[in-house]
Design a protein around this motif. Structure first.
Motif, PDB file in Angstrom:
ATOM      1  N   PHE A 179      -1.537   1.456  -4.225  1.00  0.00           N
ATOM      2  CA  PHE A 179      -0.128   1.734  -3.544  1.00  0.00           C
ATOM      3  C   PHE A 179       1.084   1.200  -3.945  1.00  0.00           C
ATOM      4  O   PHE A 179       1.012   0.242  -4.677  1.00  0.00           O
ATOM      5  N   CYS A 180       2.206   1.645  -3.787  1.00  0.00           N
ATOM      6  CA  CYS A 180       3.241   1.096  -4.319  1.00  0.00           C
ATOM      7  C   CYS A 180       4.462   1.833  -3.347  1.00  0.00           C
ATOM      8  O   CYS A 180       4.314   2.909  -2.542  1.00  0.00           O
ATOM      9  N   PHE A 181       5.686   1.228  -3.607  1.00  0.00           N
ATOM     10  CA  PHE A 181       7.064   1.586  -2.939  1.00  0.00           C
ATOM     11  C   PHE A 181       7.782   2.090  -4.157  1.00  0.00           C
ATOM     12  O   PHE A 181       8.187   1.224  -4.795  1.00  0.00           O
ATOM     13  N   TYR A 223       6.560   5.925   0.048  1.00  0.00           N
ATOM     14  CA  TYR A 223       5.146   5.265  -0.104  1.00  0.00           C
ATOM     15  C   TYR A 223       4.366   6.059  -0.962  1.00  0.00           C
ATOM     16  O   TYR A 223       4.483   7.293  -0.720  1.00  0.00           O
ATOM     17  N   ILE A 224       3.797   5.305  -1.843  1.00  0.00           N
ATOM     18  CA  ILE A 224       2.679   6.426  -2.826  1.00  0.00           C
ATOM     19  C   ILE A 224       1.487   5.650  -2.537  1.00  0.00           C
ATOM     20  O   ILE A 224       1.291   4.400  -2.913  1.00  0.00           O
ATOM     21  N   GLY A 225       0.548   6.533  -2.398  1.00  0.00           N
ATOM     22  CA  GLY A 225      -0.817   5.977  -2.162  1.00  0.00           C
ATOM     23  C   GLY A 225      -1.970   6.815  -3.208  1.00  0.00           C
ATOM     24  O   GLY A 225      -1.356   7.729  -3.662  1.00  0.00           O
ATOM     25  N   ASN A 226      -3.130   6.311  -2.869  1.00  0.00           N
ATOM     26  CA  ASN A 226      -4.184   6.986  -3.663  1.00  0.00           C
ATOM     27  C   ASN A 226      -3.919   6.708  -5.203  1.00  0.00           C
ATOM     28  O   ASN A 226      -4.439   7.711  -5.746  1.00  0.00           O
ATOM     29  N   MET A 227      -3.210   5.908  -5.423  1.00  0.00           N
ATOM     30  CA  MET A 227      -3.244   5.552  -6.962  1.00  0.00           C
ATOM     31  C   MET A 227      -4.363   4.824  -7.588  1.00  0.00           C
ATOM     32  O   MET A 227      -5.069   4.146  -6.989  1.00  0.00           O
ATOM     33  N   ASP A 269       9.979  -7.747   2.496  1.00  0.00           N
ATOM     34  CA  ASP A 269       9.164  -8.736   1.637  1.00  0.00           C
ATOM     35  C   ASP A 269       8.121  -8.766   2.392  1.00  0.00           C
ATOM     36  O   ASP A 269       8.026  -8.818   3.639  1.00  0.00           O
ATOM     37  N   GLY A 270       6.895  -8.897   1.742  1.00  0.00           N
ATOM     38  CA  GLY A 270       5.679  -9.191   2.655  1.00  0.00           C
ATOM     39  C   GLY A 270       4.824  -7.735   2.538  1.00  0.00           C
ATOM     40  O   GLY A 270       3.637  -7.790   2.668  1.00  0.00           O
ATOM     41  N   ARG A 271       5.382  -6.568   2.474  1.00  0.00           N
ATOM     42  CA  ARG A 271       4.995  -5.470   2.820  1.00  0.00           C
ATOM     43  C   ARG A 271       4.087  -5.049   1.482  1.00  0.00           C
ATOM     44  O   ARG A 271       3.425  -3.881   1.304  1.00  0.00           O
ATOM     45  N   GLN A 272       4.469  -5.767   0.375  1.00  0.00           N
ATOM     46  CA  GLN A 272       3.643  -5.415  -0.824  1.00  0.00           C
ATOM     47  C   GLN A 272       2.283  -5.744  -0.797  1.00  0.00           C
ATOM     48  O   GLN A 272       1.448  -5.579  -1.548  1.00  0.00           O
ATOM     49  N   TRP A 273       1.859  -6.999  -0.047  1.00  0.00           N
ATOM     50  CA  TRP A 273       0.341  -7.021   0.206  1.00  0.00           C
ATOM     51  C   TRP A 273      -0.454  -6.282   0.924  1.00  0.00           C
ATOM     52  O   TRP A 273      -0.057  -5.809   2.029  1.00  0.00           O
ATOM     53  N   VAL A 296       8.216  -1.203  -5.819  1.00  0.00           N
ATOM     54  CA  VAL A 296       7.305  -2.614  -5.628  1.00  0.00           C
ATOM     55  C   VAL A 296       5.863  -1.962  -5.472  1.00  0.00           C
ATOM     56  O   VAL A 296       5.500  -1.180  -4.872  1.00  0.00           O
ATOM     57  N   MET A 297       5.222  -2.799  -6.464  1.00  0.00           N
ATOM     58  CA  MET A 297       3.698  -2.411  -6.542  1.00  0.00           C
ATOM     59  C   MET A 297       2.906  -3.308  -5.220  1.00  0.00           C
ATOM     60  O   MET A 297       3.325  -4.186  -4.955  1.00  0.00           O
TER      61      MET A 297
END
Lengths: 853, 283
Positions: free
Chosen positions: B98-100, B58-62, B136-140, B85-86
């Motif tokens: 954030f993204c994966f 997981y990447i955050g603070n983008m 699916d769904g976690r991109q939101w 996945v953005m």
């Protein structure tokens, strides 16, 4: 959190646990005071923790050694257990070939000897065990000299202990240590000098003979130790806290240390051919790699005042910290800047880190780790380190034309990433002169590639802004534009444009791949021909997938079959790649990603990629851009990853099969057992006594059997895949070498004639490279004046040859483990008598195979 | 708010030691993600197992403007990437910071967490954690505003509390920011070589070493409200952004800006603390 842990952990640091001051005596007293009280109830935990600390924080070993020496006065049993643990650790490490653990454990034992915990003679016994194993390895008759890497490693381990305990050994057992030293000297006279060929960061193409007059790593360390001994074993970089407690420590009981044994080296191959020898040597060097190759990028004045042995010790500290504290950013940076030495070492630290970043064939970690370390050190020492890093960059930049191709790539990736973490600030004006150099000049290519990578990490306008002090450099920026979709403008082919629109609306209308294929086969290909149809399909689908990486993947997943249908063979796949390259001509990154993904979906074979890279129009770009090499690297890398994944899967499955067999056998035995018991009871197998249990056992036995069969089946299918991957791999490398050989042969003849560079003599063009070498690297030009480089005089063809040969070497080295098994075939089919000697040399030096062996 | 603050302080003090031991003993870095996803369908143990074997980060603070291609360039340096996945704002369908990223191998995944977390991408210190796996769904985004929960959480406490709990006033903040401005590649100012700072504080007490640089100072960057015209969607995205929930949006914008302009350092010195806090919080 019990405080003994923190005290042990933080000993020697300026931490709050110790009141924020460093005083070894206070620290040891405080720590000892607490630990001895806890010994009774937490002895086992303390023991484990102490062993872990002394392994993972090896720069603190002298403190731990003294602490254990003091504990020895209180509780001999406890210390005896420590030694048993250590002996087990050392033996395990020797058995598994864990180099770091062997080295650190031996240092620990040396220090324990200083604290009177073990007898000097016990330590000497360990030395002699290693020494005799080393001597056996290099013995032609009894040993296997191709495993010299292990022997050298053992000798290095012994020598590395001496800075920590040389003076004690000489004082307490002068004769025994003398015997060891004589033994090492004898070893040095038998072994072969190890050449750096193929592994040196700077390629001295004119100095092949230096091999015979330059010390290798072991000899260098030996001479440092000799200097140390001449200096009565005095050095600054090793703290000697045990001296503070000498009076107490002598009263301690010195324990014995159990014997250790060294592993046997593999037998020498029966047929001692050059290739067999090289193969084994490669294997040994992989297992026992040389830890560091000094870079010497700064002028001697920056580090000269250090005794040679102090330099070695600081390097050991730094490498240990980098190894053991990877992934712990704060701790790692704090330890690196806080080594227990009384002198400054920021230049040495930078050199050591860069030597790791550029270490060949591979650094211990991915290059991105060293990027992170450099960033963190720049933040920890904001007044000093950035300037040192900049000095290193300038020094490397000045010698870039000698730099190994792989190292150039690593440097480009590192530098762009580093700058992206510091707002892209760099005094570009210093390098503005590269614009006057021809487009193939390595300096110019370097700047161009760094800017390209910066744009990838950021965006065009931002990078443009970062070079605003030197606007002319904009010429080297990649093009700003996005994709080049040929049907977006009006002047494209009308028919194709219409077809493209039609395809586009089919995709938007969510038509299936099947429907699109039918449309193509029935109403497009027959009328417009294959070439035009291919162009329409590829351009249109790329356009639809051009918005982002995910868009690309989605379109390839949905319509990959369409592409596969229209590009079924190598020839059409090459057309496909060309179409991708033209669509993404403004973006090296998107070209590379798209080709990579297509290979991932097996729409393109790796062979097609190799062929395309070596197509005539591309060859002319070999020396001016990294673009094609990136694509080739990706293709090789992906092939390699596939094979390694399969290898891992197979190993894993083999274990599972064994386990499944065992479980099935047990279940079967249980069932048989139960059945036989029933028979005994009733005289015949009546299932009446406990039918539930019988049923359960039966179904269990069946299930485990099924599981065994299915595991075995999946192993078999993986093995089939693996066999295919191996074939693909072989074809790939043969094709790669053939292509290299073909493109090089003519140009090498034109440029260098039949000459081997060794004999090219002083009048050859090759000597032009020498003009650029400045012997002792004057890196002190802090005003950034690099005018001497302006006179770049290597001709285009020659640079083309040098770059291409550089990549031959780099690829051979990187995939040596995959290439060695194919070597007989490669020798037979590619590296024949007729290849140019320079090509042969590039391959051999990449594989570290020496023609004279 | 007050309670939260005390809690943070407590955690900070406590976890420091915890983290240090962890460093030594957990070399393999079974770095359990800071953040416990409440939607994970399983027990705590299963969750931890999922993280320990995960090949997703997981990447955050983008930055909202960071593209997949930028992520690809950076994250492929840790290994071959399978998928990106953005994270999208569930209302506006635009990237919301954030993204994966999914890798093929566990080793590469670990390297991404170890070596990329806390480094800068698009001027922002990004955070990289193991994730239990994309579905699916976690991109939101799941925040109240449609954005990212972690962002909101961070927004609630980050810059101010960091400074309060470390006793930094506005003055110090300003000084730090000035030091950040100057990256010295000019004359080597060896005279100001600092005695090594120890673990807890490095990077924060930069002493007086940051003065006397020659060369390129750059004050104020003026490109925060940049728009990139990478594709036809940008205009669309721009207008979407302006349509967003105004109150939250303005708060976040000002947060972004103040973070970067007033004190671009906050995250480097605070990032690991953050992780420590979270690690504890998860316990």
């Amino acid at each position: 959190m019990s405080s003994w842990r923190t005290l042990i952990l933080r000993i020697g640091e300026k931490s709050p646990e110790y009141g924020g001051v460093i005083d070894f005596k206070d620290h040891i007293d405080a720590c000892f005071g607490v630990v001895r009280r806890e010994l009774d109830h937490s002895g086992d935990e303390i023991l484990t923790f102490l062993l872990q600390c002394s392994e993972q924080l090896p720069h603190k070993i002298p403190l731990y050694g003294t602490l254990i020496g003091l504990l020895n006065l209180e509780n001999e049993e406890f210390v005896k257990k420590i030694l048993e643990g250590t002996q087990k650790n050392l033996q395990d490490a020797l058995d598994t070939g864990d180099c770091n653990k062997i080295r650190v454990t031996m240092r620990f034992l040396t220090v324990l000897m200083c604290s009177k915990v073990i007898q000097p003679s016990s330590l000497v016994v360990i030395f002699e065990t290693l020494l005799s194993s080393a001597a056996t390895i290099v013995d032609d008759e009894k040993g296997n000299p191709s495993w010299q890497a292990r022997a050298d490693f053992f000798i290095t381990c012994i020598l590395s202990c001496l800075p920590w305990g040389g003076s004690e050994l000489v004082e307490q057992s002068p004769e025994e240590i003398e015997r060891v030293m004589v033994g090492i000297e004898a070893y040095l006279s038998i072994r072969r000098r190890v050449s750096d060929v193929g592994l040196s960061v700077f390629e001295d193409i004119n100095k092949v003979n230096k091999l015979h007059d330059e010390q290798d790593f072991v000899e260098d360390l030996w001479s440092r130790i000799q200097d140390l001994s001449k200096n009565s074993w005095k050095l600054e970089s090793v703290p000697r806290p045990h001296l503070l407690y000498e009076a107490q420590l002598v009263a301690g009981k010195s324990h014995d240390f159990g014997p250790i044994s060294c592993p046997e080296q593999p037998d020498a191959p029966l047929e001692l051919s050059r290739i067999n020898f090289g193969r084994q040597k490669h294997e040994a060097e992989l297992k026992y790699p040389q830890r560091i190759r000094r870079l010497n990028i700064f002028s001697a004045s920056k580090t000269e005042d250090l005794q040679p042995i102090d330099r070695f010790v600081v390097e050991e500290y730094l490498l240990d910290v980098l190894f053991y504290l990877n992934g712990c950013r704060k701790e790692c940076a704090a330890c690196m800047v806080g080594l227990p030495v009384p002198f400054r070492y920021e230049y040495l630290m930078a050199e050591t880190i860069f030597s790791q970043l550029l270490l060949l064939p591979q650094p211990p970690f991915k290059p991105i780790y060293y990027t992170l370390v450099i960033i963190d050190l720049c933040k920890s020492l904001p007044g000093a380190f950035p300037a040192v890093v900049a000095g290193a960059v300038r020094a490397l930049f000045d010698r870039i034309s000698e730099l190994d191709m792989e190292c150039r790539t690593r440097l480009i990736l590192w530098f762009s990433h580093h700058l992206s973490n510091f707002q892209f600030i760099w005094p570009w004006e210093e390098w503005a002169y590269v614009l006057e150099l021809p487009k193939w000049a390595p300096q110019r290519v370097f700047v161009q590639e760094v800017l390209d990578r910066e744009v990838r990490l950021s965006y065009w306008d931002k990078v443009k802004q970062s070079i605003e002090t030197t606007p002319a450099l904009e010429e080297l920026l990649p093009p700003k534009g996005g994709p080049d979709f040929i049907y977006s403008s009006e002047d494209g082919d009308k028919t194709e444009s219409t077809l493209s629109k039609e395809l586009n609306s089919m995709v938007k209308g969510r038509k299936t791949a099947r429907e699109v294929i039918i449309w193509l086969e029935e109403s497009v290909i027959p009328i417009n021909g294959l070439d035009a149809s291919l162009r329409v399909v590829v351009q249109t689908l790329l356009d639809i997938g051009s918005k982002s990486f995910t868009h690309l993947i989605t379109v390839l997943e949905r319509y990959g079959q369409v592409i596969a249908k229209i590009c079924p063979n190598e020839e059409t796949q090459i057309m496909l790649i060309s179409e991708v390259a033209s669509f993404w001509k403004n973006s090296a990154q998107s070209t590379a990603i798209t080709i990579d993904r297509m290979m991932g979906y097996r729409l393109i074979s790796n062979l097609a990629i190799v062929k395309w890279v070596f197509s005539p129009s591309n060859i002319d770009l070999f020396h001016t851009t990294d673009r094609l090499w990136e694509i080739l690297r990706n293709a090789l890398n992906k092939t390699y990853n596939r094979i390694s994944d399969l290898r891992k899967d197979i190993t894993h499955l083999k274990k599972s099969v064994l386990k499944a067999e065992q479980i099935a056998a047990v279940a079967k035995a249980e069932l048989d057992d139960a059945e036989s018991k029933l028979m005994l009871v009733d005289g015949e197998p009546v299932v009446g006594e406990n039918p539930v249990r019988m049923k359960r056992l039966k179904s269990h036995a069946e299930k485990t059997k099924e599981n065994e069969v299915s595991t075995r089946e999946s192993l078999e299918s993986k093995e089939a895949l693996f066999a295919r991957a191996i074939e693909e791999n072989e074809a790939l490398f043969l094709s790669l070498y053939k292509n290299f050989s073909t493109v090089l042969v003519e140009r090498l003849h034109e440029t260098f004639g039949e000459k081997n560079l060794d004999h090219a003599g002083g009048d050859s063009e090759a000597m032009a490279v020498d003009e650029e070498e400045t012997p002792a690297m004057e890196t002190d030009k802090e005003n950034g004046n690099s005018e001497r480089n302006a006179g770049y005089i290597i001709g285009e063809k020659q640079q083309w040859c040098l770059s291409t040969l550089g990549y031959v070497k780099a690829f051979s080295r990187q995939y040596a483990s995959e290439i060695w098994p194919l070597m007989d075939k490669i020798e037979e089919e590619v590296i024949t008598e007729s290849v140019h000697p320079l090509f042969r040399r590039a391959v051999y030096s990449g594989l570290r195979l020496h023609a004279d062996q | 708010m007050q309670r939260l603050l005390t809690f943070q302080l407590y955690i900070l003090l406590y976890t420091r030691c915890f983290f240090i031991i962890c460093v030594l003993l957990c070399q393999d870095l079974n770095k359990i993600s800071a953040y416990r996803d409440r939607r994970f369908p399983g027990t705590q143990e299963e969750y931890e197992h999922a993280l320990q074997t995960s090949i997703t980060v997981y990447i955050g603070n983008m930055s909202f403007y960071t593209t997949e291609e930028q992520l690809y360039e950076l994250f492929s340096r840790a290994g071959e990437i399978k998928k990106i996945v953005m994270g999208l704002d569930k209302n506006t369908k635009t990237p919301c910071g954030f993204c994966f990223v999914m890798y093929y191998s566990r080793e590469d995944t670990e390297d991404a967490v170890k070596f990329i977390s806390g480094t800068i991408l698009d001027d922002r210190p990004i955070r990289v954690d193991f994730d239990w796996g994309f579905q699916d769904g976690r991109q939101w985004g799941r925040g109240r505003s449609g954005g990212q929960v972690r962002d909101e959480y961070r927004t609630d406490y980050d810059p101010d509390i960091l400074y309060q709990r470390c006793g930094y006033g506005k003055l110090v903040q300003k000084e730090l920011e000035e030091q950040r401005q100057v990256v010295d590649y000019g004359v080597g100012s060896l005279g100001s070589f600092q005695p090594p700072h120890m673990a807890q504080n490095h990077g924060r007490h930069s002493g007086g070493g940051g003065h006397g640089y020659g060369g390129s100072h750059r004050h104020g960057r003026g490109d925060y409200h940049r728009k990139r015209y990478r594709d036809g969607d940008d205009d669309h995205r721009g207008s979407d952004i302006s349509k967003r929930n105004s109150e939250h949006e303005s708060r976040r914008n000002s947060d972004h800006d103040s973070r970067q302009e007033k004190n671009p350092r906050f995250r480097e010195s605070g990032d690991s603390d953050d992780e420590e806090d979270d690690r504890k919080r998860q316990k």
